[in-house]
Design an enzyme around this catalytic site. Structure first.
Site, PDB file in Angstrom:
ATOM      1  N   LYS A 113       4.735   2.974  20.268  1.00 25.81           N
ATOM      2  CA  LYS A 113       4.544   2.118  21.334  1.00 25.81           C
ATOM      3  C   LYS A 113       3.887   2.767  22.614  1.00 25.81           C
ATOM      4  O   LYS A 113       3.030   2.154  23.386  1.00 25.81           O
ATOM      5  CB  LYS A 113       5.663   1.179  21.776  1.00 25.81           C
ATOM      6  CG  LYS A 113       6.232   0.370  20.674  1.00 25.81           C
ATOM      7  CD  LYS A 113       5.644  -0.784  20.252  1.00 25.81           C
ATOM      8  CE  LYS A 113       6.380  -1.565  19.247  1.00 25.81           C
ATOM      9  NZ  LYS A 113       6.822  -1.146  17.996  1.00 25.81           N
TER      10      LYS A 113
HETATM   11  C1  LIG Z   1       6.539  -1.287  16.494  1.00 23.41           C
HETATM   12  C2  LIG Z   1       6.999  -0.487  15.656  1.00 23.41           C
HETATM   13  C3  LIG Z   1       6.396  -0.549  14.421  1.00 23.41           C
HETATM   14  C4  LIG Z   1       5.510  -1.589  13.978  1.00 23.41           C
HETATM   15  O1  LIG Z   1       4.361  -1.633  14.543  1.00 23.41           O
HETATM   16  P1  LIG Z   1       3.376  -2.860  14.379  1.00 23.41           P
HETATM   17  O2  LIG Z   1       2.900  -3.186  15.793  1.00 23.41           O
HETATM   18  O3  LIG Z   1       4.224  -4.081  13.829  1.00 23.41           O
HETATM   19  O4  LIG Z   1       2.404  -2.442  13.299  1.00 23.41           O
HETATM   20  C5  LIG Z   1       6.669   0.588  13.308  1.00 23.41           C
HETATM   21  N1  LIG Z   1       7.334   1.513  13.604  1.00 23.41           N
HETATM   22  C6  LIG Z   1       8.163   1.753  15.083  1.00 23.41           C
HETATM   23  C7  LIG Z   1       8.967   2.961  15.451  1.00 23.41           C
HETATM   24  C8  LIG Z   1       7.969   0.795  15.896  1.00 23.41           C
HETATM   25  O5  LIG Z   1       8.486   0.853  17.258  1.00 23.41           O
END
Ligand SMILES: *Cc1c(COP(=O)(O)O)cnc(C)c1O
Length: 500
Positions: A113
């Protein structure tokens, strides 16, 4: 470049407007009017560019109302070694043979993120300046863990913004909670909600939709906005690292001119893999996009059958950031693949919210299957994969990345496709330490240990350094003690803005 809503609103908006609004007035998501392509003659220079220069190139293609200086300001503020603990920002690691891990967790909160939330505050404040927004922006976030902390880190001390994060009091991991309640910054607020994630999420949605709240904000010189992945400003920065992964492979002669790569993405909300789709459409030579889910495999079923059906049990898994049954960003893919058929998209989304399912037609399904392949891993398969990759390759994966690795191995067995492959690695293994430790350390050594003991043990056993964002967490002072009920969330928001 202008942006339009997936649900047919006739007003085209600038990128600055799309980013400050977050969502279109008709409830649709903003997408670019046209996907820009990488010019053939640009490749020679792209292959010599740093991550920051590639970022500038991509932003320039989409943010035509930003000046070069403004794009530069955003990129320089976000992607530097004060924020990321690796000079490549998103380094590529060769796991074995033709398989690479694209490590997207070298930012301050140790999950992918950060790749978008480090730059979003700059995109947001620059957009506000471009459209002449004089109000302060109040970012409201409901989080089940990773997004809240990444948004706090991104928006801390950003002039002209306040950020308020609501998390479910009993619904986040110990590390995630500590990461949030120890957050520093002169414009940050963190509130525990007495309830679950849905209560917090619904509370935030209520505040957004409440005209009285909007007016009270206005009276205080503030305007609300959102930092979740429905905002184009969160998707756009994710396109950059798919370009950078390809460039890295070319620079190091791991692939030749004309050779394509496959990309595997562990996803829940379809955000990260959608960014890979945009990179592919722009001309990054990607052959197949492999969509990896956990036991909440609603996307696997959809890509196999064309039926999206959320009427199924919700599973709490060891890859919690993918525990999602409504993949909001799929709406953007359907809009692109149906050649901007907003009537069809609106119909599917209405059917989803009213009946819990919808079915796309065969033509769309065929287009999806010509690009995407899908699979899933349950918790046992995820842990077995962590163990196997650790033993075979001495590479430690977090639970989300391991879901992707498992699905990729299925793909390899079923297709025999030996194309060079990039796996999106979305979190540091230390962020999900208990589940990772359980996969590689004897259970007798783990009994009675708390999360912080396990982190230290994991570091000892693997001879890996604990990332800075997790290392000192146990010692950091708790700065946020606010608690409220779901009903009190709106008044809490105004109370906090008064103090600030
Ligand atoms: C948010 C997140 C995801 C999933 O991301 P998407 O936006 O749903 O594709 C996968 N792995 C981690 C560690 C995350 O924080």
């Amino acid at each position: 470049m202008r942006y339009l809503s997936t649900r047919g609103d006739e007003r085209l908006v600038s990128s600055a407007r799309a980013i400050t609004s977050g969502i279109a007035p008709d409830g649709g998501l903003y997408v670019p009017e046209q996907i820009p392509v990488i010019n053939e003659e640009d490749w020679a220079s792209l292959l010599t560019m740093s991550y920051q220069e590639q970022a500038l190139y991509i932003l320039g293609k989409y943010l035509s109302d930003f000046s070069i200086d403004q794009c530069q300001h955003c990129v320089q503020g976000a992607y530097h070694t004060g924020n990321f603990d690796h000079a490549d920002i998103a380094p590529l690691f060769n796991i074995r043979d033709h398989i690479y891990s694209l490590e997207l967790w070298h930012g301050p909160t140790c999950a992918f993120k950060d790749m978008a939330l480090q730059i979003l505050p700059y995109l947001m404040t620059t957009s506000a300046a471009i459209i002449g927004e004089s109000n302060d922006i109040v970012i409201l976030v409901a989080t089940s863990g990773d997004t809240g902390k990444a948004a706090l880190e991104g928006f801390q001390n950003v002039d002209g913004t306040h950020i308020i994060v609501f998390f479910p009091e009993e619904g986040v991991s110990e590390v995630q909670k500590r990461q949030m309640v120890t957050q520093q910054g002169n414009n940050v607020h963190v509130v525990a909600v007495k309830g679950n994630f849905d209560d917090a999420q619904n509370g935030v949605k209520r505040i957004f939709g409440d005209v009285v709240c909007q007016q009270r904000m206005q009276q205080r010189g503030c305007k609300m906005s959102s930092a979740n992945s429905i905002n184009w400003g969160r998707l756009l920065p994710q396109i950059i690292y798919y370009l950078s992964a390809y460039v890295n492979l070319r620079k190091n002669q791991r692939i030749q001119v004309g050779e394509k790569i496959n990309v595997v993405v562990p996803t829940g909300n379809f955000g990260n893999i959608l960014a890979a789709y945009y990179a592919r459409e722009m001309g990054v030579p990607i052959q197949r996009l492999i969509c990896a889910s956990n036991a909440n495999n609603v996307l696997t079923q959809f890509i196999h059958s064309g039926t999206y059906d959320r009427r199924r049990p919700f599973h709490k898994t060891i890859s919690p950031s993918m525990d999602i049954l409504i993949s909001s960003n799929l709406e953007r893919l359907l809009f692109e693949l149906s050649e901007h058929d907003d009537v069809a998209v609106r119909g599917w989304m209405e059917k989803l919210s009213q009946q819990g399912h919808y079915q796309v037609d065969d033509e769309i399904l065929q287009r999806i299957q010509s690009i995407f392949w899908a699979g899933f891993a349950d918790d046992d398969q995820t842990q077995a994969t962590i163990r196997q990759v650790w033993q075979q390759d001495a590479y430690l994966m977090d639970t989300h990345t391991a879901v992707a690795m498992h699905v990729y191995e299925d793909y390899l067995h079923q297709t025999g496709d030996n194309t060079v492959t990039v796996i999106a690695s979305t979190a540091s293994p230390f962020k999900f330490a208990s589940s990772v430790a359980a996969a590689i350390i004897d259970s007798a050594e783990l009994v009675g240990k708390n999360e912080f003991d396990i982190i230290k043990l994991l570091a000892l056993k693997t001879e890996m350094a604990i990332p800075a964002g997790i290392r000192d967490l146990e010692q950091k002072p708790v700065l946020h003690h606010q608690v409220c009920t779901p009903q009190e969330m709106a008044s809490k928001v105004f109370e906090l803005i008064e103090i600030a």
